[in-house]
Write a protein that holds these residues in place. Structure first.
Motif, PDB file in Angstrom:
ATOM      1  N   MET A   1      -0.605  -1.415   5.280  1.00 15.36           N
ATOM      2  CA  MET A   1       0.289  -2.229   6.082  1.00 15.36           C
ATOM      3  C   MET A   1       1.546  -2.508   5.263  1.00 15.36           C
ATOM      4  SD  MET A   1      -0.177  -6.098   7.581  1.00 15.36           S
ATOM      5  CE  MET A   1      -1.826  -5.822   8.101  1.00 15.36           C
ATOM      6  N   ASP A   2       2.682  -2.386   5.893  1.00 14.60           N
ATOM      7  CA  ASP A   2       3.961  -2.636   5.233  1.00 14.60           C
ATOM      8  C   ASP A   2       4.272  -4.128   5.310  1.00 14.60           C
ATOM      9  OD1 ASP A   2       6.494  -2.650   4.217  1.00 14.60           O
ATOM     10  OD2 ASP A   2       7.378  -1.446   5.803  1.00 14.60           O
ATOM     11  N   ARG A   3       3.800  -4.877   4.324  1.00 15.42           N
ATOM     12  CA  ARG A   3       3.948  -6.334   4.331  1.00 15.42           C
ATOM     13  C   ARG A   3       5.396  -6.769   4.197  1.00 15.42           C
ATOM     14  NH1 ARG A   3      -0.770  -8.478   4.824  1.00 15.42           N
ATOM     15  NH2 ARG A   3      -2.559  -7.256   4.263  1.00 15.42           N
ATOM     16  N   GLU A   4       6.216  -5.957   3.528  1.00 12.62           N
ATOM     17  CA  GLU A   4       7.636  -6.293   3.388  1.00 12.62           C
ATOM     18  C   GLU A   4       8.320  -6.316   4.752  1.00 12.62           C
ATOM     19  OE1 GLU A   4       9.186  -7.402   0.646  1.00 12.62           O
ATOM     20  OE2 GLU A   4       7.159  -7.337  -0.185  1.00 12.62           O
ATOM     21  N   ARG A   5       7.881  -5.447   5.636  1.00 10.88           N
ATOM     22  CA  ARG A   5       8.459  -5.417   6.982  1.00 10.88           C
ATOM     23  C   ARG A   5       8.228  -6.751   7.685  1.00 10.88           C
ATOM     24  NH1 ARG A   5       6.531  -2.197  12.203  1.00 10.88           N
ATOM     25  NH2 ARG A   5       8.332  -2.638  13.490  1.00 10.88           N
ATOM     26  N   PHE A   6       7.031  -7.316   7.551  1.00  7.39           N
ATOM     27  CA  PHE A   6       6.731  -8.593   8.186  1.00  7.39           C
ATOM     28  C   PHE A   6       7.504  -9.728   7.528  1.00  7.39           C
ATOM     29  CE2 PHE A   6       3.149  -5.996   9.447  1.00  7.39           C
ATOM     30  CZ  PHE A   6       3.081  -6.288  10.798  1.00  7.39           C
ATOM     31  N   ALA A   7       7.697  -9.654   6.229  1.00  6.81           N
ATOM     32  CA  ALA A   7       8.463 -10.683   5.521  1.00  6.81           C
ATOM     33  C   ALA A   7       9.911 -10.708   5.983  1.00  6.81           C
ATOM     34  CB  ALA A   7       8.392 -10.445   4.015  1.00  6.81           C
ATOM     35  N   ALA A   8      10.417  -9.582   6.454  1.00  9.36           N
ATOM     36  CA  ALA A   8      11.810  -9.493   6.883  1.00  9.36           C
ATOM     37  C   ALA A   8      12.023  -9.933   8.333  1.00  9.36           C
ATOM     38  CB  ALA A   8      12.321  -8.067   6.703  1.00  9.36           C
ATOM     39  N   ILE A   9      10.941 -10.066   9.106  1.00  4.48           N
ATOM     40  CA  ILE A   9      11.070 -10.497  10.502  1.00  4.48           C
ATOM     41  C   ILE A   9      11.394 -11.984  10.518  1.00  4.48           C
ATOM     42  CG2 ILE A   9       9.846 -10.816  12.689  1.00  4.48           C
ATOM     43  CD1 ILE A   9       8.302  -8.253  12.068  1.00  4.48           C
ATOM     44  N   HIS A  10      12.358 -12.351  11.322  1.00  5.52           N
ATOM     45  CA  HIS A  10      12.821 -13.735  11.389  1.00  5.52           C
ATOM     46  C   HIS A  10      11.880 -14.563  12.267  1.00  5.52           C
ATOM     47  CE1 HIS A  10      15.889 -16.617  10.448  1.00  5.52           C
ATOM     48  NE2 HIS A  10      15.890 -17.008  11.709  1.00  5.52           N
ATOM     49  N   CYS A  11      10.637 -14.723  11.786  1.00  3.86           N
ATOM     50  CA  CYS A  11       9.611 -15.427  12.549  1.00  3.86           C
ATOM     51  C   CYS A  11       8.560 -15.948  11.576  1.00  3.86           C
ATOM     52  CB  CYS A  11       8.981 -14.467  13.560  1.00  3.86           C
ATOM     53  SG  CYS A  11       7.502 -15.112  14.358  1.00  3.86           S
ATOM     54  N   SER A  12       8.236 -17.218  11.669  1.00  2.00           N
ATOM     55  CA  SER A  12       7.254 -17.809  10.759  1.00  2.00           C
ATOM     56  C   SER A  12       5.863 -17.217  10.932  1.00  2.00           C
ATOM     57  CB  SER A  12       7.211 -19.326  10.939  1.00  2.00           C
ATOM     58  OG  SER A  12       8.449 -19.889  10.573  1.00  2.00           O
ATOM     59  N   VAL A  13       5.499 -16.842  12.159  1.00  2.00           N
ATOM     60  CA  VAL A  13       4.190 -16.222  12.387  1.00  2.00           C
ATOM     61  C   VAL A  13       4.138 -14.870  11.682  1.00  2.00           C
ATOM     62  CG1 VAL A  13       2.612 -15.268  14.115  1.00  2.00           C
ATOM     63  CG2 VAL A  13       3.782 -17.430  14.559  1.00  2.00           C
ATOM     64  N   ALA A  14       5.181 -14.055  11.848  1.00  2.00           N
ATOM     65  CA  ALA A  14       5.216 -12.732  11.218  1.00  2.00           C
ATOM     66  C   ALA A  14       5.170 -12.839   9.699  1.00  2.00           C
ATOM     67  CB  ALA A  14       6.467 -11.974  11.652  1.00  2.00           C
ATOM     68  N   ARG A  15       5.958 -13.733   9.138  1.00  2.00           N
ATOM     69  CA  ARG A  15       6.006 -13.876   7.676  1.00  2.00           C
ATOM     70  C   ARG A  15       4.668 -14.345   7.113  1.00  2.00           C
ATOM     71  NH1 ARG A  15      12.040 -16.579   7.475  1.00  2.00           N
ATOM     72  NH2 ARG A  15      13.153 -14.637   7.870  1.00  2.00           N
ATOM     73  N   THR A  16       4.039 -15.279   7.804  1.00  2.00           N
ATOM     74  CA  THR A  16       2.732 -15.759   7.352  1.00  2.00           C
ATOM     75  C   THR A  16       1.685 -14.665   7.502  1.00  2.00           C
ATOM     76  OG1 THR A  16       3.351 -18.005   8.007  1.00  2.00           O
ATOM     77  CG2 THR A  16       1.006 -17.582   7.632  1.00  2.00           C
ATOM     78  N   ALA A  17       1.722 -13.943   8.621  1.00  2.00           N
ATOM     79  CA  ALA A  17       0.773 -12.850   8.836  1.00  2.00           C
ATOM     80  C   ALA A  17       0.927 -11.779   7.763  1.00  2.00           C
ATOM     81  CB  ALA A  17       0.966 -12.240  10.226  1.00  2.00           C
ATOM     82  N   GLY A  18       2.152 -11.486   7.372  1.00  2.00           N
ATOM     83  CA  GLY A  18       2.379 -10.505   6.321  1.00  2.00           C
ATOM     84  C   GLY A  18       1.748 -10.901   4.996  1.00  2.00           C
ATOM     85  N   LEU A  19       1.571 -12.184   4.798  1.00  2.00           N
ATOM     86  CA  LEU A  19       0.987 -12.684   3.551  1.00  2.00           C
ATOM     87  C   LEU A  19      -0.532 -12.826   3.621  1.00  2.00           C
ATOM     88  CD1 LEU A  19       1.663 -13.739   0.722  1.00  2.00           C
ATOM     89  CD2 LEU A  19       2.038 -15.995   1.742  1.00  2.00           C
ATOM     90  N   VAL A  20      -1.066 -13.307   4.754  1.00  2.00           N
ATOM     91  CA  VAL A  20      -2.492 -13.643   4.785  1.00  2.00           C
ATOM     92  C   VAL A  20      -3.313 -12.941   5.861  1.00  2.00           C
ATOM     93  CG1 VAL A  20      -2.070 -15.921   3.801  1.00  2.00           C
ATOM     94  CG2 VAL A  20      -2.249 -15.683   6.271  1.00  2.00           C
ATOM     95  N   ALA A  21      -2.696 -12.213   6.781  1.00  2.00           N
ATOM     96  CA  ALA A  21      -3.441 -11.649   7.911  1.00  2.00           C
ATOM     97  C   ALA A  21      -4.110 -10.332   7.549  1.00  2.00           C
ATOM     98  CB  ALA A  21      -2.541 -11.480   9.125  1.00  2.00           C
ATOM     99  N   ASP A  22      -5.117 -10.448   6.762  1.00  2.00           N
ATOM    100  CA  ASP A  22      -5.948  -9.327   6.339  1.00  2.00           C
ATOM    101  C   ASP A  22      -7.357  -9.904   6.238  1.00  2.00           C
ATOM    102  OD1 ASP A  22      -6.491  -6.788   4.532  1.00  2.00           O
ATOM    103  OD2 ASP A  22      -7.186  -8.521   3.395  1.00  2.00           O
ATOM    104  N   PRO A  23      -8.376  -9.251   6.773  1.00  2.00           N
ATOM    105  CA  PRO A  23      -9.715  -9.838   6.725  1.00  2.00           C
ATOM    106  C   PRO A  23     -10.171 -10.251   5.333  1.00  2.00           C
ATOM    107  CG  PRO A  23      -9.707  -7.982   8.219  1.00  2.00           C
ATOM    108  CD  PRO A  23      -8.359  -7.986   7.538  1.00  2.00           C
ATOM    109  N   TRP A  24      -9.929  -9.421   4.315  1.00  2.00           N
ATOM    110  CA  TRP A  24     -10.371  -9.790   2.967  1.00  2.00           C
ATOM    111  C   TRP A  24      -9.632 -11.017   2.457  1.00  2.00           C
ATOM    112  CZ3 TRP A  24     -14.883  -8.322   2.082  1.00  2.00           C
ATOM    113  CH2 TRP A  24     -15.335  -7.044   2.364  1.00  2.00           C
ATOM    114  N   THR A  25      -8.338 -11.101   2.729  1.00  2.00           N
ATOM    115  CA  THR A  25      -7.561 -12.249   2.276  1.00  2.00           C
ATOM    116  C   THR A  25      -8.080 -13.522   2.922  1.00  2.00           C
ATOM    117  OG1 THR A  25      -5.623 -10.850   1.949  1.00  2.00           O
ATOM    118  CG2 THR A  25      -5.236 -13.222   2.115  1.00  2.00           C
ATOM    119  N   LEU A  26      -8.354 -13.468   4.214  1.00  2.00           N
ATOM    120  CA  LEU A  26      -8.865 -14.650   4.896  1.00  2.00           C
ATOM    121  C   LEU A  26     -10.244 -15.050   4.379  1.00  2.00           C
ATOM    122  CD1 LEU A  26      -7.612 -13.805   8.469  1.00  2.00           C
ATOM    123  CD2 LEU A  26      -6.829 -15.704   7.032  1.00  2.00           C
TER     124      LEU A  26
END
Length: 164
Positions: A1-26
């Motif tokens: 998954m390209d997490r940098e792409r989510f970090a660049a989206i102007h949305c708090s949900v996208a940025r947070t998902a890019g950081l933690v939305a992975d089953p192992w991370t959760l």
């Protein structure tokens, strides 16, 4: 998954998902909330490959959600502690747990939560910080915020926001 792409989206949900939305991370966050702090504890509990665990822990540390602290010198061993920002994800983990208990736990919840203040079992819910009312899609509307703008990943959001 390209997490940098989510970090660049102007949305708090996208940025947070890019950081933690992975089953192992959760699951690592869940275990950290339950009090497991050592790499070997996490590895044994989750049964995850060591490279995956190391990568997810590094990401939590780099994202400011956990701190790596040495607890032994020979050999060097570290424990992982949630930062204040990491502890603030507790609501997110509880929301996932509550949803899973309602929709995926055919034999009953695998984990019971008990409120230490009163000793009663609890079911996590989202409530308004002002009045205490329950937050649901029927009781909340979204309105433009001061940082909102149309950008990649949010191209249509503005059309769907309620106007104050």
């Amino acid at each position: 998954m390209d997490r940098e792409r989510f970090a660049a989206i102007h949305c708090s949900v996208a940025r947070t998902a890019g950081l933690v939305a992975d089953p192992w991370t959760l699951l690592i966050l869940r275990d950290l909330f339950l009090g497991m702090t050592r790499y070997e504890e996490l590895r044994r509990d989750l049964g995850v490959a060591t490279n995956v665990l190391a990568d997810r822990l590094d990401r939590l540390v780099e994202g400011g959600l956990a701190e790596r602290r040495p607890y032994a010198e020979r050999p060097v061993r570290h424990e992982y502690r949630l930062t204040e920002a990491g502890r603030e994800l507790y609501d997110v983990v509880l929301a996932l747990l509550a949803w899973g208990d309602r929709h995926l736990a055919d034999q009953g919840p695998p984990l019971r939560l008990v409120h230490t203040g009163c000793g009663a079992p609890v079911v996590p819910t989202m409530t308004c910080d002002r009045c205490g009312g329950e937050l649901t899609p029927d009781t909340v509307v979204a309105a433009p915020g001061p940082g909102g703008r149309t950008a990649p990943g949010t191209a249509l959001v503005a059309r769907f926001l309620a106007h104050p």
